[in-house]
Design a protein around this motif. Structure first.
Motif, PDB file in Angstrom:
ATOM      1  N   MET A   1       0.832  -1.213   0.000  1.00 36.38           N
ATOM      2  CA  MET A   1       0.000   0.000   0.000  1.00 36.38           C
ATOM      3  C   MET A   1       0.864   1.260   0.000  1.00 36.38           C
ATOM      4  SD  MET A   1      -2.881  -0.988   2.825  1.00 36.38           S
ATOM      5  CE  MET A   1      -3.549   0.658   2.997  1.00 36.38           C
ATOM      6  N   ILE A   2       1.880   1.251   0.847  1.00 35.76           N
ATOM      7  CA  ILE A   2       2.702   2.463   0.970  1.00 35.76           C
ATOM      8  C   ILE A   2       3.597   2.624  -0.257  1.00 35.76           C
ATOM      9  CG2 ILE A   2       4.458   3.639   2.362  1.00 35.76           C
ATOM     10  CD1 ILE A   2       3.338   2.180   4.813  1.00 35.76           C
ATOM     11  N   ALA A   3       4.186   1.505  -0.688  1.00 35.06           N
ATOM     12  CA  ALA A   3       5.132   1.577  -1.812  1.00 35.06           C
ATOM     13  C   ALA A   3       4.456   2.048  -3.088  1.00 35.06           C
ATOM     14  CB  ALA A   3       5.786   0.220  -2.022  1.00 35.06           C
ATOM     15  N   SER A   4       3.143   1.810  -3.230  1.00 40.27           N
ATOM     16  CA  SER A   4       2.476   2.228  -4.462  1.00 40.27           C
ATOM     17  C   SER A   4       2.246   3.748  -4.493  1.00 40.27           C
ATOM     18  CB  SER A   4       1.152   1.481  -4.636  1.00 40.27           C
ATOM     19  OG  SER A   4       0.280   1.875  -3.606  1.00 40.27           O
ATOM     20  N   GLU A   5       2.394   4.405  -3.362  1.00 36.84           N
ATOM     21  CA  GLU A   5       2.150   5.857  -3.352  1.00 36.84           C
ATOM     22  C   GLU A   5       3.343   6.687  -2.907  1.00 36.84           C
ATOM     23  OE1 GLU A   5      -1.622   7.375  -2.388  1.00 36.84           O
ATOM     24  OE2 GLU A   5      -2.396   5.404  -1.795  1.00 36.84           O
ATOM     25  N   CYS A   6       4.328   6.015  -2.306  1.00 33.74           N
ATOM     26  CA  CYS A   6       5.451   6.780  -1.726  1.00 33.74           C
ATOM     27  C   CYS A   6       6.775   6.097  -2.036  1.00 33.74           C
ATOM     28  CB  CYS A   6       5.361   6.802  -0.195  1.00 33.74           C
ATOM     29  SG  CYS A   6       3.839   7.396   0.455  1.00 33.74           S
ATOM     30  N   GLN A   7       7.810   6.849  -1.834  1.00 30.79           N
ATOM     31  CA  GLN A   7       9.131   6.242  -1.839  1.00 30.79           C
ATOM     32  C   GLN A   7       9.315   5.613  -0.460  1.00 30.79           C
ATOM     33  OE1 GLN A   7      12.177   9.062  -2.926  1.00 30.79           O
ATOM     34  NE2 GLN A   7      13.732   7.643  -2.142  1.00 30.79           N
ATOM     35  N   LEU A   8       9.618   4.306  -0.457  1.00 30.19           N
ATOM     36  CA  LEU A   8       9.586   3.561   0.810  1.00 30.19           C
ATOM     37  C   LEU A   8      10.950   2.978   1.147  1.00 30.19           C
ATOM     38  CD1 LEU A   8       7.797   2.140   3.049  1.00 30.19           C
ATOM     39  CD2 LEU A   8       7.554   0.259   1.426  1.00 30.19           C
ATOM     40  N   THR A   9      11.364   3.162   2.372  1.00 33.73           N
ATOM     41  CA  THR A   9      12.576   2.503   2.879  1.00 33.73           C
ATOM     42  C   THR A   9      12.153   1.634   4.055  1.00 33.73           C
ATOM     43  OG1 THR A   9      13.801   4.510   2.376  1.00 33.73           O
ATOM     44  CG2 THR A   9      14.918   2.872   3.743  1.00 33.73           C
ATOM     45  N   VAL A  54       3.943  10.062  12.588  1.00 33.56           N
ATOM     46  CA  VAL A  54       4.494   8.824  13.145  1.00 33.56           C
ATOM     47  C   VAL A  54       3.306   7.877  13.314  1.00 33.56           C
ATOM     48  CG1 VAL A  54       5.677   7.743  15.098  1.00 33.56           C
ATOM     49  CG2 VAL A  54       6.273  10.084  14.423  1.00 33.56           C
ATOM     50  N   ALA A  55       3.324   6.768  12.562  1.00 35.46           N
ATOM     51  CA  ALA A  55       2.213   5.800  12.643  1.00 35.46           C
ATOM     52  C   ALA A  55       2.714   4.576  13.414  1.00 35.46           C
ATOM     53  CB  ALA A  55       1.747   5.417  11.243  1.00 35.46           C
ATOM     54  N   LYS A 286      -2.783   2.894   6.371  1.00 32.98           N
ATOM     55  CA  LYS A 286      -3.826   3.887   6.032  1.00 32.98           C
ATOM     56  C   LYS A 286      -3.584   5.185   6.792  1.00 32.98           C
ATOM     57  CE  LYS A 286      -7.636   0.915   4.667  1.00 32.98           C
ATOM     58  NZ  LYS A 286      -8.797   0.159   5.116  1.00 32.98           N
ATOM     59  N   ASN A 287      -3.184   5.048   8.060  1.00 31.19           N
ATOM     60  CA  ASN A 287      -2.922   6.246   8.869  1.00 31.19           C
ATOM     61  C   ASN A 287      -1.792   7.072   8.265  1.00 31.19           C
ATOM     62  OD1 ASN A 287      -4.839   6.031  10.976  1.00 31.19           O
ATOM     63  ND2 ASN A 287      -3.600   4.489  12.005  1.00 31.19           N
ATOM     64  N   ILE A 288      -0.715   6.400   7.904  1.00 31.41           N
ATOM     65  CA  ILE A 288       0.456   7.159   7.422  1.00 31.41           C
ATOM     66  C   ILE A 288       0.161   7.786   6.058  1.00 31.41           C
ATOM     67  CG2 ILE A 288       1.813   5.363   6.198  1.00 31.41           C
ATOM     68  CD1 ILE A 288       4.240   6.378   7.814  1.00 31.41           C
ATOM     69  N   LEU A 289      -0.563   7.065   5.211  1.00 34.12           N
ATOM     70  CA  LEU A 289      -0.885   7.629   3.896  1.00 34.12           C
ATOM     71  C   LEU A 289      -1.794   8.850   4.040  1.00 34.12           C
ATOM     72  CD1 LEU A 289      -1.306   4.387   1.746  1.00 34.12           C
ATOM     73  CD2 LEU A 289       0.525   6.089   1.608  1.00 34.12           C
ATOM     74  N   ALA A 290      -2.773   8.749   4.947  1.00 39.13           N
ATOM     75  CA  ALA A 290      -3.670   9.899   5.164  1.00 39.13           C
ATOM     76  C   ALA A 290      -2.847  11.093   5.651  1.00 39.13           C
ATOM     77  CB  ALA A 290      -4.750   9.541   6.177  1.00 39.13           C
ATOM     78  N   GLY A 291      -1.956  10.846   6.595  1.00 44.30           N
ATOM     79  CA  GLY A 291      -1.131  11.926   7.149  1.00 44.30           C
ATOM     80  C   GLY A 291      -0.270  12.570   6.081  1.00 44.30           C
ATOM     81  N   LEU A 292       0.310  11.758   5.227  1.00 41.24           N
ATOM     82  CA  LEU A 292       1.206  12.292   4.193  1.00 41.24           C
ATOM     83  C   LEU A 292       0.436  13.086   3.138  1.00 41.24           C
ATOM     84  CD1 LEU A 292       3.669   9.292   3.796  1.00 41.24           C
ATOM     85  CD2 LEU A 292       4.098  11.505   4.887  1.00 41.24           C
ATOM     86  N   LYS A 293      -0.845  12.698   2.935  1.00 38.68           N
ATOM     87  CA  LYS A 293      -1.643  13.423   1.935  1.00 38.68           C
ATOM     88  C   LYS A 293      -2.347  14.633   2.539  1.00 38.68           C
ATOM     89  CE  LYS A 293      -2.861   9.232  -0.528  1.00 38.68           C
ATOM     90  NZ  LYS A 293      -3.962   8.256  -0.573  1.00 38.68           N
ATOM     91  N   GLY A 294      -2.148  14.825   3.843  1.00 37.56           N
ATOM     92  CA  GLY A 294      -2.818  15.953   4.503  1.00 37.56           C
ATOM     93  C   GLY A 294      -4.297  15.678   4.730  1.00 37.56           C
ATOM     94  N   GLU A 295      -4.686  14.399   4.704  1.00 35.18           N
ATOM     95  CA  GLU A 295      -6.096  14.058   4.957  1.00 35.18           C
ATOM     96  C   GLU A 295      -6.294  13.761   6.436  1.00 35.18           C
ATOM     97  OE1 GLU A 295      -6.657  10.693   2.448  1.00 35.18           O
ATOM     98  OE2 GLU A 295      -6.517  11.871   0.594  1.00 35.18           O
ATOM     99  N   LYS A 296      -7.555  13.573   6.821  1.00 34.96           N
ATOM    100  CA  LYS A 296      -7.864  13.245   8.219  1.00 34.96           C
ATOM    101  C   LYS A 296      -7.241  11.888   8.559  1.00 34.96           C
ATOM    102  CE  LYS A 296     -12.083  12.487  10.940  1.00 34.96           C
ATOM    103  NZ  LYS A 296     -11.613  12.838  12.248  1.00 34.96           N
ATOM    104  N   VAL A 297      -6.435  11.854   9.609  1.00 36.89           N
ATOM    105  CA  VAL A 297      -5.790  10.589  10.018  1.00 36.89           C
ATOM    106  C   VAL A 297      -6.803   9.791  10.849  1.00 36.89           C
ATOM    107  CG1 VAL A 297      -3.888   9.582  11.342  1.00 36.89           C
ATOM    108  CG2 VAL A 297      -3.520  11.682  10.006  1.00 36.89           C
TER     109      VAL A 297
END
Ligand code: GLV
Length: 309
Positions: A1-9, A54-55, A286-297
């Protein structure tokens, strides 16, 4: 989920990173998905200037300095609800294992000692009709209380904030002041978060108040119990037994604890099922993606950050 939207380490090691390793690896990240073994304090946050969320992949978040995050406008999230029943189930597994000496019995069979049925072999204690005392009646404590009906155990509880009469009726629980609960319960199960009020909530004095034949079960956080005092109480047979999933200095265990046959010990596996760990991981993602997009966490812990991302 995260890798499809962000650069992930991802942490490449199958171990917890040291603080300096984490600071170096995550110095320029916008979001951090961490475990309860990662200590996120002000010193670390100062080395992560871009951080926005921080999730935590856990319901407890005592590993994170929430005030330090809020001060730096960093959102923090956790994974509540999805692990409630799983952790309540493990609490009951520990309670039953301690009372019926399951671990000792298993070892006895494996060691080839089972030669004959015997009337006095591995006698434990009944749980039905015994009084279950729950300290902390939040999500997990309530789920533990609900299961008590199946075992015909009356439930008393102590919580910082007493529940409404309707809630007490619904859960079939009776409130007791803290010391009264300690004196009355045959089994005491801890379900409080770790904070400055609950550190060493159960120490020498409280252990002395407990019934001589009582059991202590802890699936919350290790430092809620003074482990040294507990070892002493178990050694003196002041208690019938303890069943612990969490430890004061995890993963270290207090000296003497592993020698006690009246201690049942598991390695912090309260939420460790395939189903629940999957749900927790998805929730944290889901929490971290919402936070990164500026959406409601969805599971924001520091509500002050509600509209600030
Ligand atoms: C586990 O201990 C958790 O807090 O999720």
């Amino acid at each position: 989920m995260i890798a499809s939207e962000c650069q992930l380490t991802v942490n490449p090691h199958d171990r917890v990173l040291s603080k300096s390793e984490l600071a170096e690896a995550a110095s320029d990240v916008d979001g951090l998905l961490c475990q309860l073994t990662d200590i996120i304090d002000a010193e670390l946050l100062d080395k992560m200037p871009r951080l926005r969320i921080v999730a935590n992949c856990a319901v407890g978040y005592d590993n994170i300095d929430i005030a330090a995050c809020t001060k730096r406008n960093i959102a923090v999230s956790n994974t509540p609800d999805v692990l409630t029943d799983t952790t309540a189930d493990l609490t009951w597994a520990l309670l039953l294992a301690a009372a019926r000496r399951l671990v000792e019995a298993d070892r006895y069979v494996r060691e080839g000692k089972f030669k004959s049925w015997s009337p006095m072999l591995l006698l434990g204690h009944d749980i039905y009709q015994k009084v279950l005392g729950i300290i902390g009646l939040g999500r997990i404590g309530s789920a533990v209380a609900r299961r008590a009906a199946a075992f015909n155990m009356p439930v008393i509880y102590y919580a910082k904030k007493r529940k409404s009469a309707e809630e007490e009726n619904r859960l079939n629980v009776e409130y007791r002041p803290f010391d009264c609960l300690l004196k009355e319960a045959d089994f005491i199960s801890l379900h409080v978060p770790l904070n400055e009020h609950t550190r060493h909530l159960i120490s020498k004095k409280e252990l002395e108040l407990m019934k001589p034949g009582a059991y202590l079960i802890n699936t919350s956080r290790g430092p809620v119990v003074d482990e040294k005092a507990l070892v002493r109480a178990l050694r003196n047979n002041d208690l019938a037994g303890a069943a612990l999933d969490v430890y004061e200095y995890e993963p270290q265990i207090a000296p003497g604890l592993t020698d006690m046959v009246n201690a049942t010990l598991t390695p912090h596996i309260g939420s460790a099922t395939v189903e629940t760990r999957t749900r927790m991981a998805v929730m944290a993602a889901k929490n971290i993606l919402a936070g990164l997009k500026g959406e409601k966490v969805p599971n924001l812990v520091n509500w002050e950050m509600e509209n600030k991302l």
